[in-house]
Design an enzyme around this catalytic site. Structure first.
Site, PDB file in Angstrom:
ATOM      1  N   ARG A   1       0.890  -1.112  -0.077  1.00 38.82           N
ATOM      2  CA  ARG A   1       0.378  -0.041   0.307  1.00 38.82           C
ATOM      3  C   ARG A   1       0.988   1.852  -0.345  1.00 38.82           C
ATOM      4  O   ARG A   1       1.675   1.407   0.511  1.00 38.82           O
ATOM      5  CB  ARG A   1      -0.699  -0.211   1.155  1.00 38.82           C
ATOM      6  CG  ARG A   1       0.023   0.704   2.544  1.00 38.82           C
ATOM      7  CD  ARG A   1      -1.545   0.420   3.721  1.00 38.82           C
ATOM      8  NE  ARG A   1      -1.667  -0.801   4.173  1.00 38.82           N
ATOM      9  CZ  ARG A   1      -3.444  -1.304   4.073  1.00 38.82           C
ATOM     10  NH1 ARG A   1      -4.323  -0.240   3.656  1.00 38.82           N
ATOM     11  NH2 ARG A   1      -3.471  -2.260   4.886  1.00 38.82           N
TER      12      ARG A   1
ATOM     13  N   ALA B   1       7.277  -1.646  -4.114  1.00 43.09           N
ATOM     14  CA  ALA B   1       6.776  -1.225  -2.660  1.00 43.09           C
ATOM     15  C   ALA B   1       6.455  -0.297  -3.261  1.00 43.09           C
ATOM     16  O   ALA B   1       4.982   0.030  -3.208  1.00 43.09           O
ATOM     17  CB  ALA B   1       8.548  -1.101  -2.203  1.00 43.09           C
ATOM     18  N   HIS B   2       6.334   0.527  -1.614  1.00 45.01           N
ATOM     19  CA  HIS B   2       4.892   2.041  -1.567  1.00 45.01           C
ATOM     20  C   HIS B   2       5.278   2.627  -2.274  1.00 45.01           C
ATOM     21  O   HIS B   2       6.689   3.506  -2.934  1.00 45.01           O
ATOM     22  CB  HIS B   2       4.666   2.497   0.011  1.00 45.01           C
ATOM     23  CG  HIS B   2       6.344   2.333   0.215  1.00 45.01           C
ATOM     24  ND1 HIS B   2       7.339   1.898   0.096  1.00 45.01           N
ATOM     25  CD2 HIS B   2       6.829   4.003   0.399  1.00 45.01           C
ATOM     26  CE1 HIS B   2       8.035   2.744   1.570  1.00 45.01           C
ATOM     27  NE2 HIS B   2       8.158   4.057   0.436  1.00 45.01           N
ATOM     28  N   ASN B   3       3.889   3.672  -3.159  1.00 46.22           N
ATOM     29  CA  ASN B   3       3.931   4.379  -4.227  1.00 46.22           C
ATOM     30  C   ASN B   3       4.846   4.409  -5.203  1.00 46.22           C
ATOM     31  O   ASN B   3       4.996   5.276  -6.102  1.00 46.22           O
ATOM     32  CB  ASN B   3       4.947   5.633  -3.023  1.00 46.22           C
ATOM     33  CG  ASN B   3       3.927   6.410  -1.739  1.00 46.22           C
ATOM     34  OD1 ASN B   3       3.462   5.549  -1.453  1.00 46.22           O
ATOM     35  ND2 ASN B   3       4.871   7.018  -1.250  1.00 46.22           N
TER      36      ASN B   3
ATOM     37  N   GLY C   1       8.043   3.916  -4.228  1.00 50.34           N
ATOM     38  CA  GLY C   1       8.250   5.556  -4.951  1.00 50.34           C
ATOM     39  C   GLY C   1       9.302   5.965  -6.399  1.00 50.34           C
ATOM     40  O   GLY C   1       9.523   6.275  -6.780  1.00 50.34           O
TER      41      GLY C   1
END
Length: 253
Positions: free
Chosen positions: A189, A210-212, A230
Site C-alpha cells: 500500500r 513497494a509503497h508509492n 516510489g
C-alpha cells in the site's frame, strides 16, 4: 487525504511532539493528513526542503514567514511521530463497507478479503491470496496464489535512542484492468497515496512492488524483480529476473 476521527489543533500537536510554531496558529484546526503535493487547508503534511507551496500545515526545516510551518530539524521523523500520536490518541477514519465483488469473480480457497476492497468483473483470485483494505482491482485480472495486496510498506526513522519508529501507511493499492499478478507477489500500500499498477501489466512469480510505486501500462515484471518505494516504471518497459530498482528512480517507457 486521510481524515482524523476528531479535529485537533496546532497547539495540541506541536506541544505533544515538541515543535515550535507561530503562536498565531495555536487554534488552527487539523482535520486530515496528506502528501505534500495534495495538501489542502486544514491538512497536515511535511517537507524536507524549505521550498514548498502548501495550503495546509507543513512540518518543515525552517520557521519562515509562512504562517503554516511547524519548525523541525527532522521533518520526516517528526511527521512520523505525529502520525503515531494521532493514530494512538485520535485515530483515522477508514472505509468499513463490505467488499464490492462482482458476481463473476472467481475466488480460490483460503482467501482473505477485507472491507473496503473492490474487485471487477471476470477477475480470478488464486488460492491463499490476502487482499487488505483500500485495494481496488479492475476487470479481467488474474491474481496468483499466495500473493498479498495492500500490506504495509517498509518505512522507519530512528529516535534519539536508536529505536525504530514506523511510518504508518494510510494509502491503498489500485490495480487496473487485464492485469496478471503472479504467484507469491507482494504489492504494498502507499504511504499517503496509492501504489498503482496500470492496465495490462504482467508480473511473474516472486515480484515485490513497494509503497508509492507506479507501474505503467503494459509493463512486464519478470521473476524475482524488486521495486523499492516510489519507483515509476514506464509503459511497456521490461525488467529482467532478480533485478532490483532502488527507491524513487524513474524508468521511462
Amino acid at each position: 487525504m486521510f481524515k482524523l476521527k476528531k479535529t485537533i489543533t496546532v497547539k495540541w500537536l506541536a506541544e505533544s511532539i515538541g515543535l515550535d510554531f507561530n503562536p498565531s496558529l495555536a487554534a488552527t484546526e487539523i482535520h486530515c493528513v496528506s502528501a505534500l503535493n495534495s495538501s489542502t487547508k486544514n491538512s497536515l503534511t511535511f517537507s524536507i526542503h524549505n521550498e514548498f507551496s502548501s495550503d495546509g500545515m507543513v512540518i518543515a526545516p525552517t520557521l519562515s514567514d509562512q504562517k503554516n510551518v511547524l519548525y523541525s530539524n527532522s521533518p520526516r521523523y517528526d511527521f512520523i511521530k505525529a502520525l503515531s500520536l494521532i493514530n494512538n490518541e485520535i485515530g483515522f477514519t477508514s472505509c468499513e463497507t463490505e467488499p464490492d465483488i462482482h458476481p463473476t469473480v472467481v475466488v480460490g480457497q483460503n482467501v482473505v478479503i477485507e472491507n473496503g476492497v473492490s474487485i471487477g468483473k471476470g477477475t480470478v483470485i488464486g488460492h491463499n491470496v490476502t487482499i487488505l483494505k483500500n485495494t481496488k482491482i479492475g476487470i479481467n485480472c488474474d491474481i496468483g496464489p499466495n500473493s498479498s495486496l495492500g500490506v504495509d510498506g517498509f518505512g522507519y526513522e530512528r529516535d534519539e535512542n536508536g529505536n525504530p519508529i514506523k511510518f504508518i501507511h494510510l494509502g491503498g493499492v489500485c490495480i487496473g484492468d487485464n492485469v496478471q499478478i503472479g504467484a507469491n507477489n507482494t504489492i504494498t500500500r502507499g504511504a499517503l497515496g496509492d501504489s498503482t499498477i496500470e492496465d495490462d501489466v504482467k508480473t511473474d512469480n516472486l515480484v515485490h512492488v513497494a509503497h508509492n510505486c507506479l507501474i505503467k501500462q503494459g509493463a512486464f515484471l519478470t521473476a524475482g524483480a524488486i521495486f523499492s518505494g516510489g519507483v515509476t516504471f514506464g509503459k511497456q518497459a521490461w525488467i529482467a529476473p532478480n533485478s532490483t530498482v532502488m527507491q524513487k528512480l524513474n524508468i521511462g517507457d
